[in-house]
Design a protein around this motif. Structure first.
Motif, PDB file in Angstrom:
ATOM      1  N   ALA A  56       1.140  -1.262   0.120  1.00 43.62           N
ATOM      2  CA  ALA A  56      -0.171   0.347   0.057  1.00 43.62           C
ATOM      3  C   ALA A  56       0.562   1.503   0.107  1.00 43.62           C
ATOM      4  O   ALA A  56       0.234   2.108  -0.873  1.00 43.62           O
ATOM      5  CB  ALA A  56      -0.483   0.128   0.973  1.00 43.62           C
ATOM      6  N   ALA A  78      -8.258   0.112  -1.147  1.00 44.17           N
ATOM      7  CA  ALA A  78      -7.441  -0.026  -1.575  1.00 44.17           C
ATOM      8  C   ALA A  78      -7.341  -1.690  -1.814  1.00 44.17           C
ATOM      9  O   ALA A  78      -8.410  -2.451  -1.296  1.00 44.17           O
ATOM     10  CB  ALA A  78      -5.774  -0.133  -1.186  1.00 44.17           C
ATOM     11  N   SER A 119      -4.094  -3.323  -5.837  1.00 41.12           N
ATOM     12  CA  SER A 119      -4.701  -2.368  -6.786  1.00 41.12           C
ATOM     13  C   SER A 119      -5.791  -1.299  -5.824  1.00 41.12           C
ATOM     14  O   SER A 119      -5.644  -1.292  -4.759  1.00 41.12           O
ATOM     15  CB  SER A 119      -6.692  -2.049  -7.512  1.00 41.12           C
ATOM     16  N   LEU A 120      -5.161   0.039  -6.357  1.00 40.79           N
ATOM     17  CA  LEU A 120      -5.638   1.295  -5.010  1.00 40.79           C
ATOM     18  C   LEU A 120      -6.197   2.376  -5.886  1.00 40.79           C
ATOM     19  O   LEU A 120      -5.362   2.664  -7.056  1.00 40.79           O
ATOM     20  CB  LEU A 120      -3.712   1.698  -4.226  1.00 40.79           C
TER      21      LEU A 120
END
Length: 296
Positions: A56, A78, A119-120
């Motif tokens: 992250a 996220a 994914s963010l």
């Protein structure tokens, strides 16, 4: 991604301090390999899966590198899609979704072995004035009056706590491996934290270090409600998603209180919420995470 216990580094440099923090800063200093494409690595001595806070934090670095410095991140959302492989680099691809007059939006995908592992989405905003309020910080003892993590762990078989870590942790209430033994079921988990050394004066780096730390101890608030803990019981766990809102400026190398609780757990998933307060009581950030928790 891996649970908090994986957040340690190799044994060089003792229990923590500036050398270990410098290695975290180096991990967050991604290599730019093409426009909107960055590459990050994991610590040399890592567990089976990459620590979720690391991914992250690196993804937020990648997003921030494509945004004007005067625009500050105010939120991220996220998903942890697959367990990360610490033996190979992670490639971060940034999609420049929008550049507006006040807000900038970025989407980042972390890729290993040709597949998305993370994914963010992150939103950045230029400084603006407006209405303000916040709740008061809980009344807790000062961090310097509390035992260190190693002192708290003394006498318990907690191998992962012996690993050097870049974040200094001081539990306000009894840590979960103690309450598990005493039979207490605490409603809140409160921990003072700070980067264990001095960080450069780069605001994005401080935000990314707090993002890294936000994946530590959070799911403990779920397990503590049931009297179980990672290495002492048969618990399989991983972060599923993670959301952070940044409210006010702060330094991650100064003490901040992480006050977390779990409102619900079901379906082998536990929900945890947390609030971050600077030592002067300023509410600096809020986090929500759902984690996979299988007690077998």
């Amino acid at each position: 991604m891996a649970r908090e216990a994986a957040a340690g580094f190799d044994n060089a440099g003792g229990v923590g301090g500036q050398p270990v923090l410098d290695r975290l800063v180096a991990l967050l200093d991604l290599e730019k390999i093409e426009e909107n494409i960055f590459r990050g690595v994991s610590p040399a001595h890592s567990p089976v899966r990459v620590f979720g806070g690391q991914v992250a934090g690196q993804a937020l670095v990648a997003a921030g590198r494509t945004v004007p410095e005067e625009r500050k991140v105010h939120s991220l959302h996220a998903y942890f899609i697959r367990g990360g492989d610490p033996s190979v680099p992670i490639v971060y691809e940034v999609d420049r979704i929008r550049d507006g007059r006040s807000f900038t939006t970025r989407r980042v995908v972390g890729i290993q072995h040709g597949k998305a592992i993370f994914s963010l989405s992150a939103s950045f905003q230029k400084d603006e004035g407006g209405i303000e309020h916040s709740e008061a910080m809980p009344d807790v003892p000062a961090p310097d009056s509390l035992p260190t993590l190693q002192e708290r762990a003394e006498g318990y078989f907690m191998g992962h706590l012996d690993r050097p870590r870049p974040i200094d942790l001081r539990y306000v209430n009894d840590p979960p491996w103690v309450t598990r033994k005493t039979g207490d079921r605490p409603a809140r988990n409160q921990v003072w934290m700070r980067a264990d050394g001095k960080l450069p004066d780069e605001q994005l780096l401080h935000v990314c270090v707090l993002t890294y730390a936000s994946d530590m101890t959070l799911l403990d608030s779920v397990l503590a409600r049931h009297g179980v803990y990672w290495d002492l019981d048969k618990v399989l766990g991983a972060s599923l998603d993670h959301a952070l809102w940044f409210h006010r400026p702060f330094r991650a190398d100064e003490w901040f209180l992480y006050d977390s609780a779990s409102p619900t757990a079901s379906g082998a998933r536990g929900l945890a919420t947390g609030r971050f307060f600077a030592a002067d009581g300023t509410h600096i950030a809020t986090v929500v995470q759902e984690g996979l928790l299988r007690v077998v």
